[in-house]
Structure formats: structure tokens, C-alpha cells
Design an enzyme around this catalytic site. Structure first.
Site, mmCIF file in Angstrom:
data_model
loop_
_atom_site.group_PDB
_atom_site.id
_atom_site.type_symbol
_atom_site.label_atom_id
_atom_site.label_comp_id
_atom_site.label_asym_id
_atom_site.label_seq_id
_atom_site.Cartn_x
_atom_site.Cartn_y
_atom_site.Cartn_z
ATOM 1 N N SER A 102 0.793 -1.229 0.000
ATOM 2 C CA SER A 102 0.000 0.000 0.000
ATOM 3 C C SER A 102 0.824 1.277 0.000
ATOM 4 O O SER A 102 0.360 2.309 -0.469
ATOM 5 C CB SER A 102 -0.951 0.007 1.196
ATOM 6 O OG SER A 102 -0.228 -0.081 2.408
ATOM 7 N N HIS A 122 -5.731 -3.458 -2.083
ATOM 8 C CA HIS A 122 -5.396 -2.385 -3.028
ATOM 9 C C HIS A 122 -5.377 -2.882 -4.471
ATOM 10 O O HIS A 122 -4.692 -2.305 -5.313
ATOM 11 C CB HIS A 122 -4.060 -1.741 -2.664
ATOM 12 C CG HIS A 122 -4.154 -0.814 -1.490
ATOM 13 N ND1 HIS A 122 -4.550 0.505 -1.611
ATOM 14 C CD2 HIS A 122 -3.931 -1.018 -0.169
ATOM 15 C CE1 HIS A 122 -4.544 1.082 -0.422
ATOM 16 N NE2 HIS A 122 -4.183 0.182 0.470
ATOM 17 N N LYS A 163 -12.531 0.144 -0.681
ATOM 18 C CA LYS A 163 -11.658 0.852 -1.635
ATOM 19 C C LYS A 163 -12.341 0.873 -3.010
ATOM 20 O O LYS A 163 -13.291 1.629 -3.202
ATOM 21 C CB LYS A 163 -10.265 0.220 -1.631
ATOM 22 C CG LYS A 163 -9.554 0.424 -0.280
ATOM 23 C CD LYS A 163 -8.164 -0.145 -0.252
ATOM 24 C CE LYS A 163 -7.394 0.255 0.991
ATOM 25 N NZ LYS A 163 -7.986 -0.160 2.283
#
Length: 359
Positions: free
Chosen positions: A148, A176, A207
Site C-alpha cells: 500500500s 489495493h 476501496k
């Protein structure tokens, strides 16, 4: 003071730009009106709604797993998975730059611990050999799919080859990546050709997949069954609200068919990265929407972030202990919600801010 300013947001995890998507908002609103604000219970008492199972089945299909189990957040998923599956007779081999939630999950588990330097496959091999020589029963390799703070993609083909050689299992935290990387956004296993070789995938709906909250672990049916019986954050946390499950379900459907958004995101990544490099900034190499700009000094990173804010660009400076000592940076993140004009304006702001600060 009620004063409003418009800023270009370069530090959200909103990779596909779905956080305020009309259809996702509408799906959540319908569920909110029909099913109420929350379940007021954990899953195994009276907190399981049909939407929870639909979401578990949908995310499992999406990432190519047998089944999945929901958690209030991926942090809970990662802290719950190790202790539920492994004992003192087992071993965890963990990448040194894994997310804090994996670090905490490993700490809560009695298994033997081995760490290897970030992405160093020789060090991983040494750790696996050591674990085998020490007589470990099960060995689990844990790695982020995308790291990340740097945006690196894990070398999953080599990780899987080594896992086969040493009879180990593989866990990937794909927070991610799920939604925007790989074919249909199915994540780093799909991106790297290792689908079907990963035993455990953890991820989030916070996300790319809508940006709200909620996490999951997807994997082989037997692993998910054990987690339903033994993962403490699952057993002792309230179910995610039905409205959130409904929104996440719609987000998965949209993400699977969002090649246009992925293509726009890819173009932004290339353009912004190249623009920063051309302007002489120190940019961590990579291909993901995470583009760290290195300043190495905490004060410089903070001053740059504050100046960019004044120039209409919202970013955050990161320094120790979030990143290693002397590795201060501004982590920028691209989103499909940004326009070409936004990218141009952000690049100009970076150049102007550096000039104003005489860096």
C-alpha cells in the site's frame, strides 16, 4: 467558518470512482428503507441476512474462490484468520512490508513466525526451508497483493512456485487491487496468472468496490468453514448493515464490467507518473494507481502537502512510523473519477508547490 473550497483528491482509495456512484447509492438506499439500519446482532445469532450470503457468494465468484466470509473490515479479516487456522505446530512466513493488520494477526497467533525482506524471493525460500527444517506442520506464506505504501505488485508466480516446492499455503491481502487490477478487476492473482493457486484472499469493499466498509476472506470451502466456527472478529462483531451489503453487491457487478473505468484509470496513472518524472520528482517506480512521491524528510513531505492543499490538491504526507525512517513521502493515488484537466492541474500544483518551497 462555513467556507467551502474545491480540491482535487489525490489520496483516496476510490480507484474506480464508485464511492458516489448513483446505482450503488440507490441500491443501499433501497435496502436501508426495506431492511432498516442494522441487524443489531452478530451473524450466528440473528444477524445473517440473505444479502450477506449473496455478497459472500458474489465476492467468491468474482475473485475465483469456493466461498467467502464477511468481516466488519479487512483489518478484522486479517487479525482473525491466522489464529483460527494455525497453532504452535505451524508457521507463518510474512513479507516485511505487509499491512499492519497482517502484522497484528500474526502477533495474535501462536504459530512460529518468519519474516522476509519485501519481495525478496531468495529470502522467502530461506525462510520456507527453515520452517520445514524446524518441523512445522502447516506453513502459510502471507503477502500483500499490492503493497500500500509503495504500489509494488507482489511476485505471486514465484511465491506460488516456492509454496509448491515447500508444501506451503499462500494468503494474499488484495485490498489495493480487487476491482481495478487484472482482467475484470479480479485482483493480483488474475493479473499475475496465479488464479486458483492462492489458498486465501482477503480484501475489502472500502476501496474500489464502493468505498464504504466491510471486508472478506475468500478461499477454499474448508478454510471458510473453519473461519465461520473460529474467527473471533467474525463471531463477536456485529454483521455489516444490509444497506452496505446491497451497495457492495452492486459495486461488484459494476466493477466486473468497468473496463472503461479501468482504462481511464490506467491512462491517468501513466500520465501523472510520467508528468512527475518529467518534472524531476523522485517517484517510486511501478504501474499501479499508487504513485509515491519521495521527499525522505518528514518536514519536507508535510510542508509539500500543506502547500499543495493551498493550491487546491488534497494529499497526505507519510513519515515514520507509517513508513520506514528516512522514507517520508506523499502517496498519491489515481482514480477513474478524475478528469484529464484534474491531472494537468495536479501536475502544475506539484511544480508550483516545489517552487514556492524552493525544494
Amino acid at each position: 467558518d462555513g467556507h467551502k473550497r474545491e480540491l482535487i483528491n489525490l489520496c483516496a482509495n476510490n480507484y474506480l470512482g464508485l464511492a458516489n456512484h448513483e446505482e450503488i447509492v440507490a441500491a443501499a438506499q433501497r435496502a436501508l428503507a426495506e431492511f432498516g439500519f442494522g441487524m443489531a446482532s452478530v451473524r450466528f445469532i440473528c444477524g445473517t441476512h440473505v444479502l450477506h450470503r449473496q455478497l459472500e457468494e458474489a465476492i467468491a465468484r468474482y475473485v475465483g474462490a469456493d466461498d467467502a466470509i464477511l468481516f466488519p473490515a479487512c483489518f478484522d479479516a486479517n487479525t482473525g484468520v491466522f489464529d483460527a487456522l494455525l497453532t504452535a505446530d505451524d508457521a507463518i512466513v510474512s513479507d516485511s512490508l505487509n499491512h499492519a493488520s497482517i502484522v497484528d494477526g500474526v502477533r495474535l497467533c501462536k504459530a512460529q513466525r518468519y519474516r522476509f525482506a519485501n519481495g525478496n524471493m531468495n529470502a522467502l525460500e530461506d525462510a520456507l526451508r527453515q520452517a520445514r527444517e524446524n518441523g512445522s506442520r502447516f506453513i502459510l506464506i502471507a503477502t500483500d497483493g499490492v503493497f500500500s505504501m509503495d504500489g509494488y505488485v507482489a511476485d505471486l508466480p514465484t511465491v506460488c512456485d516456492l509454496a509448491d516446492r515447500f508444501g506451503a499455503m499462500v494468503m494474499v491481502d488484495d485490498c489495493h487491487a480487487t476491482g481495478h487490477l487484472g482482467p475484470q478487476g479480479r485482483g493480483t492473482p488474475a493479473l499475475t496468472g496465479t488464479e486458483g493457486k492462492i489458498d486465501i484472499i482477503s480484501g475489502t469493499f472500502g476501496k474500489s468496490l464502493g468505498g464504504a466498509a466491510g471486508g472478506f476472506v475468500a478461499g477454499r470451502s474448508k478454510i471458510v468453514e473453519v473461519l465461520r466456527q473460529r474467527a473471533r472478529p467474525y463471531l463477536f462483531s456485529n454483521s455489516i448493515p444490509p444497506a452496505m451489503a446491497a451497495g457492495a453487491l452492486r459495486a461488484i457487478e459494476i466493477a466486473a464490467n468497468a473496463d472503461d473505468r479501468r482504462s481511464r484509470l490506467g491512462a491517468h496513472v501513466q500520465r501523472f507518473r510520467q508528468g512527475l518524472v518529467d518534472a524531476g520528482f523522485d517517484v517510486v517506480p511501478g504501474t499501479t494507481p499508487i504513485i509515491p512521491v519521495m521527499f525522505f524528510d518528514a518536514h519536507r513531505a508535510k510542508a509539500m502537502a500543506q502547500t499543495l492543499d493551498r493550491l487546491g490538491v488534497y494529499v497526505a504526507g507519510f513519515s515514520y512510523p507509517v513508513v520506514p525512517e528516512g522514507q517520508a513521502r506523499i502517496r498519491t493515488q489515481m482514480s477513474a473519477a478524475l478528469t484529464d484537466d484534474d491531472i494537468n492541474a495536479a501536475l502544475q500544483a506539484f511544480r508550483d508547490a516545489r517552487e514556492l518551497l524552493a525544494l
